[in-house]
Scaffold this active site. Structure first.
Site, mmCIF file in Angstrom:
data_model
loop_
_atom_site.group_PDB
_atom_site.id
_atom_site.type_symbol
_atom_site.label_atom_id
_atom_site.label_comp_id
_atom_site.label_asym_id
_atom_site.label_seq_id
_atom_site.Cartn_x
_atom_site.Cartn_y
_atom_site.Cartn_z
ATOM 1 N N GLU A 146 39.289 51.118 -59.817
ATOM 2 C CA GLU A 146 38.129 51.829 -59.284
ATOM 3 C C GLU A 146 38.277 53.312 -59.607
ATOM 4 O OE1 GLU A 146 35.636 52.438 -55.080
ATOM 5 O OE2 GLU A 146 37.448 51.208 -55.116
ATOM 6 N N ASN B 25 33.670 50.764 -53.542
ATOM 7 C CA ASN B 25 32.666 51.631 -52.927
ATOM 8 C C ASN B 25 32.061 52.606 -53.934
ATOM 9 O OD1 ASN B 25 33.417 50.346 -50.575
ATOM 10 N ND2 ASN B 25 34.583 52.064 -49.755
ATOM 11 N N ASN C 240 28.856 45.742 -54.024
ATOM 12 C CA ASN C 240 30.164 45.754 -53.359
ATOM 13 C C ASN C 240 29.989 45.976 -51.866
ATOM 14 O OD1 ASN C 240 33.258 46.201 -53.365
ATOM 15 N ND2 ASN C 240 32.474 48.033 -52.354
ATOM 16 N N GLU C 241 30.576 45.080 -51.048
ATOM 17 C CA GLU C 241 30.650 45.245 -49.584
ATOM 18 C C GLU C 241 29.330 45.759 -49.008
ATOM 19 O OE1 GLU C 241 34.131 47.532 -48.578
ATOM 20 O OE2 GLU C 241 35.499 45.964 -49.279
ATOM 21 N N TYR D 58 42.600 43.091 -46.304
ATOM 22 C CA TYR D 58 43.773 43.958 -46.394
ATOM 23 C C TYR D 58 44.617 43.771 -45.134
ATOM 24 C CZ TYR D 58 41.280 46.313 -50.178
ATOM 25 O OH TYR D 58 40.614 46.595 -51.342
ATOM 26 N N GLU E 45 39.194 41.533 -53.609
ATOM 27 C CA GLU E 45 40.006 42.638 -53.079
ATOM 28 C C GLU E 45 40.990 42.048 -52.085
ATOM 29 O OE1 GLU E 45 38.274 46.296 -51.690
ATOM 30 O OE2 GLU E 45 36.579 46.152 -53.083
ATOM 31 N N GLN F 32 44.727 47.957 -55.618
ATOM 32 C CA GLN F 32 44.223 48.179 -56.963
ATOM 33 C C GLN F 32 45.373 48.139 -57.962
ATOM 34 O OE1 GLN F 32 41.478 51.484 -57.237
ATOM 35 N NE2 GLN F 32 40.365 50.851 -55.418
#
Length: 499
Positions: free
Chosen positions: A27, A72, A172-173, A244, A292, A351
């Site tokens: 990212e 993001n 994304n999200e 996460y 992710e 990442q």
């Protein structure tokens, strides 16, 4: 000493090993791109400015698919800013991470970098502040051979061959209030469906990933997936999961059992996918893209001086330094993704470089492997063929967050002439002696047995000590009459390759 017994049955096949399970994520965030993969003044840089020391580590890591450019970041990204002559590319504010983006690296440069690493590109489109037309334009620029305005622009920009990107993320999200242009499930589901339908009018063989909820802890979880899929089911091929984990308040026992939560998360998403399929009387199989996942100390980030009002270019952000315990958890999470290969057919460790990453760099200086590098690289190298469900007899322990957890966890893969076994010992203080019946696999000898552990579970690899925590050959692995016996240190991850 804990004692456990495992039986591996060659017929207990879960699914093929999916090579896309070993994906990662780049990212435009912090130093992931700038001084991470790209640093023109670095001694190792090639003619295009890419750090070849990092390329070598990425190849060793074994990343197969790289999700790009966010995250993001993508929800405020204008892809046109990052193509063409570099001296004409605008500097923009990135609202997601409150930093400045120079746009010196864009699609064409990143695709060239991927050829160096041997990885596949998984491209995200902006459905936060943009929409269908922008996605179609990007698709034309990226994939159409020639003879149209945007494909000819790509050729004029120095990339004559199309990128032929197969896998695309639809935003994304999009349920996260932190996301620029976030939407409710109804609005996003309709937008995703219309975007996916239009993109498949251009290329019916694209593989499209619709956004699931941002985490299993979101209040939207479950209802979001159902609503979004009810709108987009016919047009998409995957739904995303993000998760996460970190140690909370010194509760190492719960942290080591984080894979139980990941497994529960996958169960929930799979159940929702099946519910929508049944409701639509459809036999279509929607895969899960766990695009992710990692250990990330989010609480510490939010409380740090990284979060401020400055607008900086490539600031140091989210540069978690991982411990031996963190690496054990990463290895166990990857084992869980393998175990769920029947449903999870793509995944991305988030990442790749510097930002919550297995690879770290110093500007103008060295690149090195974090502790979490090793379980990923070794599993990517050894796992092949088919995933086998192990029958595990193990003592358990009680966790504050996830209830009862097995002290020993394992998964195996098998192909024609070799197999691989991956194990964790979650015991905090006791080693474990594990016997593994591998007669069904036809295994005759140990090719290698590697264990990652440290007497200090919080030991880390740093610029000053880059090799503080590394895997070592396990001296206590033996094979007799088709039974593998191995001793596992407390808080450890182990891989065994068998002939």
């Amino acid at each position: 000493m804990h004692r456990a017994h495992i039986v591996l049955d060659r017929q207990a096949v879960i699914a093929p090993v999916r090579r896309r399970t070993f994906g990662s994520f780049v990212e435009h965030l912090g130093r992931c791109v700038y001084t991470g993969i790209y640093e023109p003044e670095h001694p190792s840089a090639n003619k295009d400015g890419f750090r070849m020391d990092v390329v070598d580590l990425v190849r060793e890591l074994g990343s197969t698919t790289i999700r790009y450019p966010g995250g993001n970041f993508v929800s405020g990204f204008r892809w046109e800013d990052s193509i063409g002559p570099r001296d004409k590319r605008p500097v923009r504010r990135d609202l997601a991470w409150h930093s400045l983006e120079s746009n010196q690296i864009g699609l064409d440069e990143f695709a060239a970098w991927l050829k160096l690493t041997g990885s596949e590109l998984m491209l995200a489109v902006n459905l936060g502040t943009r929409g269908i037309l922008s996605a179609l334009d990007l698709l034309e620029y990226a994939n159409h051979p020639s003879g149209t305005a945007l494909s000819d622009l790509r050729i004029a920009n120095g990339t004559p061959e199309p990128h032929n990107i197969r896998m695309w993320c639809l935003g994304n999200e999009m349920d996260g209030p932190w996301q620029t242009g976030f939407l409710n499930a109804e609005d996003y589901g309709k937008l995703a469906a219309r975007t996916a339908s239009a993109m498949k009018m251009a290329d019916k063989d694209l593989e499209l990933v619709v956004c699931g909820s941002s985490s299993a802890g979101m209040p939207t979880f479950g209802d979001w997936e159902r609503t979004v899929l009810e709108h987009s089911f016919e047009h998409v091929d995957y739904i995303s999961c993000h998760a996460y984990y970190q140690e909370h308040d010194g509760d190492l026992g719960s942290f080591l059992a984080s894979a139980l939560d990941m497994d529960f998360f996958i169960d929930g998403v799979a159940a929702t996918v099946d519910h929508v399929a049944a409701k639509k009387h459809s036999s279509k199989k929607i895969g899960i893209s766990f695009d992710e996942w990692n250990v990330w100390y989010q609480k510490e980030h939010q409380e740090s001086d990284e979060v401020n009002d400055e607008w900086r270019h490539a600031p140091r952000q989210l540069e978690d330094v991982y411990s031996a315990a963190d690496a054990v958890v990463v290895g166990n999470l990857l084992m869980t993704l393998l175990k769920r290969s029947d449903r999870v057919t793509s995944a991305s460790l988030a990442q790749l470089v510097n930002v919550i990453a297995p690879i770290m760099t110093e500007p103008g200086g060295p690149a090195w492997r974090q502790t979490s590098f090793y379980p990923f690289s070794i599993t990517s190298r050894l796992a092949a063929g088919e995933v086998i469900r192990p029958a595990i007899e193990s003592p358990t322990y009680t966790t504050a967050r996830y209830g009862e957890a097995s002290v020993i966890d394992a998964v195996a893969t098998v192909e024609e002439d070799r197999s691989a076994l991956f194990l964790v010992n979650r015991g905090l203080s006791q080693p474990a002696q594990v016997t593994v019946d591998v007669r069904s696999l036809g295994s005759s000898r140990i090719l290698e047995a590697l264990t990652l552990a440290d007497q200090d579970v919080y030991a880390k690899n740093t610029l000053a000590e880059p090799n503080r925590v590394v895997p070592h050959t396990n001296p206590n692995a033996t094979m007799t009459d088709g039974v593998l016996t191995i001793e596992l240190p407390p808080v450890s991850w182990t891989a065994v390759a068998l002939h």
